[in-house]
Design a protein around this motif. Structure first.
Motif, PDB file in Angstrom:
ATOM      1  N   ASN A  55       0.853  -1.189   0.000  1.00 53.14           N
ATOM      2  CA  ASN A  55       0.000   0.000   0.000  1.00 53.14           C
ATOM      3  C   ASN A  55       0.884   1.233   0.000  1.00 53.14           C
ATOM      4  OD1 ASN A  55      -2.154  -1.773   0.272  1.00 53.14           O
ATOM      5  ND2 ASN A  55      -2.210  -1.578   2.494  1.00 53.14           N
ATOM      6  N   ILE A  56       0.619   2.131  -0.930  1.00 48.56           N
ATOM      7  CA  ILE A  56       1.416   3.349  -1.038  1.00 48.56           C
ATOM      8  C   ILE A  56       0.561   4.549  -0.670  1.00 48.56           C
ATOM      9  CG2 ILE A  56       2.724   4.855  -2.587  1.00 48.56           C
ATOM     10  CD1 ILE A  56       3.583   2.428  -4.139  1.00 48.56           C
ATOM     11  N   TYR A  57       0.943   5.224   0.400  1.00 47.23           N
ATOM     12  CA  TYR A  57       0.251   6.426   0.862  1.00 47.23           C
ATOM     13  C   TYR A  57       1.099   7.621   0.438  1.00 47.23           C
ATOM     14  CZ  TYR A  57      -2.317   3.002   3.563  1.00 47.23           C
ATOM     15  OH  TYR A  57      -3.084   1.914   3.924  1.00 47.23           O
ATOM     16  N   THR A  58       0.649   8.295  -0.595  1.00 48.89           N
ATOM     17  CA  THR A  58       1.450   9.373  -1.168  1.00 48.89           C
ATOM     18  C   THR A  58       1.506  10.566  -0.228  1.00 48.89           C
ATOM     19  OG1 THR A  58      -0.342  10.544  -2.306  1.00 48.89           O
ATOM     20  CG2 THR A  58       0.612   8.629  -3.424  1.00 48.89           C
ATOM     21  N   LYS A  59       2.395  11.496  -0.546  1.00 47.53           N
ATOM     22  CA  LYS A  59       2.533  12.703   0.264  1.00 47.53           C
ATOM     23  C   LYS A  59       1.833  13.902  -0.360  1.00 47.53           C
ATOM     24  CE  LYS A  59       6.672  11.519   2.850  1.00 47.53           C
ATOM     25  NZ  LYS A  59       8.013  11.968   3.310  1.00 47.53           N
ATOM     26  N   ALA A  60       0.933  13.634  -1.313  1.00 47.38           N
ATOM     27  CA  ALA A  60       0.160  14.722  -1.908  1.00 47.38           C
ATOM     28  C   ALA A  60      -0.716  15.373  -0.852  1.00 47.38           C
ATOM     29  CB  ALA A  60      -0.712  14.187  -3.046  1.00 47.38           C
ATOM     30  N   SER A  61      -1.016  16.642  -1.036  1.00 42.08           N
ATOM     31  CA  SER A  61      -1.864  17.357  -0.073  1.00 42.08           C
ATOM     32  C   SER A  61      -3.246  16.733   0.026  1.00 42.08           C
ATOM     33  CB  SER A  61      -1.984  18.830  -0.471  1.00 42.08           C
ATOM     34  OG  SER A  61      -2.548  18.950  -1.773  1.00 42.08           O
ATOM     35  N   THR A  62      -3.668  16.058  -1.051  1.00 40.86           N
ATOM     36  CA  THR A  62      -4.965  15.379  -1.033  1.00 40.86           C
ATOM     37  C   THR A  62      -4.898  14.036  -0.334  1.00 40.86           C
ATOM     38  OG1 THR A  62      -4.407  14.585  -3.252  1.00 40.86           O
ATOM     39  CG2 THR A  62      -5.877  16.481  -3.107  1.00 40.86           C
ATOM     40  N   GLY A  63      -3.690  13.562  -0.050  1.00 37.00           N
ATOM     41  CA  GLY A  63      -3.537  12.344   0.716  1.00 37.00           C
ATOM     42  C   GLY A  63      -3.875  11.067  -0.013  1.00 37.00           C
ATOM     43  N   GLN A  64      -3.813  11.050  -1.326  1.00 38.40           N
ATOM     44  CA  GLN A  64      -4.243   9.879  -2.084  1.00 38.40           C
ATOM     45  C   GLN A  64      -3.383   8.655  -1.783  1.00 38.40           C
ATOM     46  OE1 GLN A  64      -4.575  12.966  -5.225  1.00 38.40           O
ATOM     47  NE2 GLN A  64      -5.455  11.287  -6.396  1.00 38.40           N
ATOM     48  N   THR A 166       9.955  -3.703   5.090  1.00 34.12           N
ATOM     49  CA  THR A 166       9.632  -2.279   4.960  1.00 34.12           C
ATOM     50  C   THR A 166      10.730  -1.548   4.211  1.00 34.12           C
ATOM     51  OG1 THR A 166       8.351  -2.304   7.013  1.00 34.12           O
ATOM     52  CG2 THR A 166       9.084  -0.164   6.226  1.00 34.12           C
ATOM     53  N   THR A 167      10.300  -0.648   3.338  1.00 41.11           N
ATOM     54  CA  THR A 167      11.224   0.150   2.548  1.00 41.11           C
ATOM     55  C   THR A 167      10.905   1.635   2.729  1.00 41.11           C
ATOM     56  OG1 THR A 167       9.816   0.168   0.581  1.00 41.11           O
ATOM     57  CG2 THR A 167      11.340  -1.681   0.824  1.00 41.11           C
ATOM     58  N   ILE A 168      11.855   2.448   2.328  1.00 43.59           N
ATOM     59  CA  ILE A 168      11.670   3.904   2.338  1.00 43.59           C
ATOM     60  C   ILE A 168      12.005   4.431   0.943  1.00 43.59           C
ATOM     61  CG2 ILE A 168      12.345   6.117   3.333  1.00 43.59           C
ATOM     62  CD1 ILE A 168      10.939   4.371   5.311  1.00 43.59           C
ATOM     63  N   GLY A 169      11.094   5.228   0.363  1.00 42.80           N
ATOM     64  CA  GLY A 169      11.351   5.821  -0.946  1.00 42.80           C
ATOM     65  C   GLY A 169      12.599   6.670  -0.928  1.00 42.80           C
ATOM     66  N   ARG A 170      13.399   6.544  -1.962  1.00 44.19           N
ATOM     67  CA  ARG A 170      14.700   7.219  -1.949  1.00 44.19           C
ATOM     68  C   ARG A 170      14.605   8.715  -2.229  1.00 44.19           C
ATOM     69  NH1 ARG A 170      19.520   5.341  -2.183  1.00 44.19           N
ATOM     70  NH2 ARG A 170      20.141   6.734  -3.895  1.00 44.19           N
ATOM     71  N   TYR A 171      13.548   9.171  -2.871  1.00 41.86           N
ATOM     72  CA  TYR A 171      13.459  10.585  -3.222  1.00 41.86           C
ATOM     73  C   TYR A 171      12.491  11.354  -2.324  1.00 41.86           C
ATOM     74  CZ  TYR A 171      16.069   9.140  -7.320  1.00 41.86           C
ATOM     75  OH  TYR A 171      17.038   8.625  -8.142  1.00 41.86           O
ATOM     76  N   ASN A 172      11.351  10.765  -2.058  1.00 43.93           N
ATOM     77  CA  ASN A 172      10.341  11.465  -1.260  1.00 43.93           C
ATOM     78  C   ASN A 172      10.090  10.824   0.096  1.00 43.93           C
ATOM     79  OD1 ASN A 172       9.462  13.618  -3.134  1.00 43.93           O
ATOM     80  ND2 ASN A 172       8.879  11.898  -4.439  1.00 43.93           N
ATOM     81  N   SER A 173      10.909   9.823   0.431  1.00 46.36           N
ATOM     82  CA  SER A 173      10.851   9.175   1.747  1.00 46.36           C
ATOM     83  C   SER A 173       9.470   8.606   2.065  1.00 46.36           C
ATOM     84  CB  SER A 173      11.277  10.160   2.848  1.00 46.36           C
ATOM     85  OG  SER A 173      12.587  10.623   2.623  1.00 46.36           O
ATOM     86  N   VAL A 174       8.799   8.090   1.035  1.00 48.33           N
ATOM     87  CA  VAL A 174       7.504   7.452   1.240  1.00 48.33           C
ATOM     88  C   VAL A 174       7.733   6.050   1.793  1.00 48.33           C
ATOM     89  CG1 VAL A 174       5.429   6.588   0.110  1.00 48.33           C
ATOM     90  CG2 VAL A 174       6.395   8.792  -0.567  1.00 48.33           C
ATOM     91  N   PRO A 175       7.247   5.752   3.006  1.00 47.59           N
ATOM     92  CA  PRO A 175       7.437   4.410   3.560  1.00 47.59           C
ATOM     93  C   PRO A 175       6.450   3.423   2.936  1.00 47.59           C
ATOM     94  CG  PRO A 175       6.225   5.767   5.114  1.00 47.59           C
ATOM     95  CD  PRO A 175       6.568   6.662   3.953  1.00 47.59           C
ATOM     96  N   VAL A 176       6.937   2.267   2.513  1.00 47.47           N
ATOM     97  CA  VAL A 176       6.092   1.242   1.900  1.00 47.47           C
ATOM     98  C   VAL A 176       6.470  -0.116   2.473  1.00 47.47           C
ATOM     99  CG1 VAL A 176       5.369   0.117  -0.227  1.00 47.47           C
ATOM    100  CG2 VAL A 176       5.866   2.575  -0.227  1.00 47.47           C
ATOM    101  N   THR A 177       5.489  -0.830   2.984  1.00 44.12           N
ATOM    102  CA  THR A 177       5.698  -2.184   3.483  1.00 44.12           C
ATOM    103  C   THR A 177       5.155  -3.184   2.474  1.00 44.12           C
ATOM    104  OG1 THR A 177       5.610  -1.512   5.813  1.00 44.12           O
ATOM    105  CG2 THR A 177       5.157  -3.825   5.324  1.00 44.12           C
ATOM    106  N   PHE A 178       5.990  -4.116   2.072  1.00 44.72           N
ATOM    107  CA  PHE A 178       5.603  -5.192   1.173  1.00 44.72           C
ATOM    108  C   PHE A 178       5.233  -6.408   2.011  1.00 44.72           C
ATOM    109  CE2 PHE A 178       8.025  -2.345  -1.397  1.00 44.72           C
ATOM    110  CZ  PHE A 178       7.624  -2.531  -2.718  1.00 44.72           C
TER     111      PHE A 178
END
Length: 452
Positions: A55-64, A166-178
């Motif tokens: 599950n990817i929870y983006t950092k957009a202001s809308t929270g998509q 668990t991983t961390i996005g390299r550019y925007n630091s988005v945490p993602v667990t597989f």
């Protein structure tokens, strides 16, 4: 230098994880060998029969937020699906991936696929993110290169069958667990069941916009689902106060997976499940059916002056929620205005409330031969603690109002100016929800309008 310091401890962890039982460090293998062993363990874990869910929870202001299903192959190819839309949830798409040491073991999706749409910096209308929106130049602020956390490195080196990492996005630091998919979960995705679920839940919410679940103490929590921004909102009215909470969600296997639990006035929702074409909330540890109401769950008086400040009575001879007495009196007033010497028509009436000073301005449309004129009537209102309105006319109505004030007596002087009213929702037969005033003094007198 900062990144070297930040990630050098991961190499140390690799060394520690390879210690002998007597706790003496072994340097029999060179660092590049140990790094390659970690990448090999990563590869071995990724390639399995049933794939992975993330599950990817983006950092957009809308929270998509979005869910993904991945099936990694040993030849550097990956097939993915997602709940982004009807295409991504039914059509598996293949692209390439790499595992590389970039100061940490890193999973790179290196050719364009569904996951890249979340980070696509091009606007939709310029051929970019294909419908997910986002900010030009940023997209939804997501990632497609993911570095393993230190905990994940240790887990992968100790257990090739690790159930999650668990991983961390390299550019925007988005945490993602597989999370390793079960055979049933993999089948659910591959057979397009996610798409059926998406359609089923969306249709239920569209056809039943006022959804609620009951708490143990008999209160009702209103549930609202935003499928564009993937947000769940909850509202609960207790003691004339509205408690609210919100969280992003993604479509899971027979459920909506919430990023965070939603707490409204001590009532905790941890998951939404989808069973037999019905929604259930896991509320305070119990599964509660989400039911449908004809009108909003939050009382209209709690929204008055906040959720809406105007009520518009339409230009009509009859309307849903208008009592016979109101219809007759409006017709009487309309005839009087028409024959009052100015050939005016009675149009819509806008009630604009100002809660700051408890005033009301009624603006009445009175067209004459295609030219619109406005008549304005100022009022003071009092709203009692038990929800009763009393309206008092004020001086200062305009010249047009002076021409018709006597003609409007059946509606104003004989009812609105002297009676006490309640305000409630009215469920119209066509599905609309209107605001309805009803006279306490004359219960057979009621009228409705749209509110906003």
């Amino acid at each position: 230098m900062k990144n070297i310091i930040k990630y050098s401890w991961i190499l140390l962890l690799l060394i520690v994880s390879s210690c002998k039982k007597d706790e003496k460090f072994s340097f029999d293998e060179k660092p590049n060998v140990r790094i390659q062993k970690t990448l090999d363990a990563f590869q071995k874990a990724l390639v399995n029969n049933d794939g992975w869910i993330a599950n990817i929870y983006t950092k957009a202001s809308t929270g998509q937020a979005y869910s993904f299903y991945f099936q990694f192959k040993d030849n550097g190819r990956v097939v993915m699906m997602s709940d982004i839309d009807s295409i991504t949830s039914t059509v598996p798409k293949e692209s390439s991936y790499r595992l590389k040491w970039l100061e940490q073991p890193t999973l790179i999706f290196d050719t364009y696929n569904y996951i890249h749409r979340l980070a696509d910096p091009m606007p939709d209308n310029q051929g970019g993110s294909a419908g997910v929106g986002g900010t030009p130049g940023q997209g939804l602020i997501s990632d497609f290169e993911f570095g393993l956390t230190a905990e994940a490195v240790i887990a992968l080196n100790s257990d090739p069958n690790v159930q999650s990492f668990t991983t961390i996005g390299r550019y925007n630091s988005v945490p993602v667990t597989f999370t390793r998919a079960t055979t049933a979960e993999a089948s659910y995705w591959k057979n397009g069941e996610i798409n059926k679920e998406m359609k089923g839940i969306s249709a239920l919410v569209k056809n039943n916009p006022y959804l609620y679940a009951s708490t143990d103490d008999g209160n009702k929590i209103q549930f609202s689902f935003d499928f564009v921004n993937k947000q769940l909102s909850e509202n609960l009215a207790v003691n004339n106060t509205i408690s609210s909470g919100t969280t992003p969600f993604v479509f899971g296997v027979n459920n909506l997976s919430l990023r965070d639990s939603v707490n409204v006035n001590g009532n905790l929702t941890t998951m939404i499940t989808w069973e037999n074409q019905q929604l259930f909330a896991v509320l305070n540890g119990k599964k509660s059916l989400i039911k449908s109401s004809d009108v909003p769950i939050i009382p209209i008086l709690l929204l008055f002056g906040k959720g809406f400040k105007t009520i518009t009575i339409p230009n009509a001879t009859t309307y849903p929620g208008w009592s016979d007495d109101y219809v007759a009196r409006r017709a009487q007033a309309a005839l009087a205005i028409k024959t009052g010497g100015y050939n005016l028509d009675l149009g819509k009436m806008l009630h604009a409330f100002n809660p700051n000073d408890s005033t009301l301005l009624i603006t009445v449309d009175i067209p004459q031969n295609g030219t619109l004129y406005l008549a304005t009537f100022p009022y003071k209102y009092n709203l009692s603690s038990d929800g009763k309105f009393k309206f008092t006319p004020l001086p200062g109505y305009n010249g047009n109002a002076g021409l018709i004030i006597g003609n409007l007596a059946p509606l104003f002087a004989e009812r609105f100016d002297v009676d006490t009213f309640t305000l409630q929702y009215y469920a119209a037969p066509d599905g609309r929800v209107l605001a309805q005033f009803t006279s306490i003094d004359h219960p057979d007198y009621s009228f409705t309008g749209t509110y906003q």
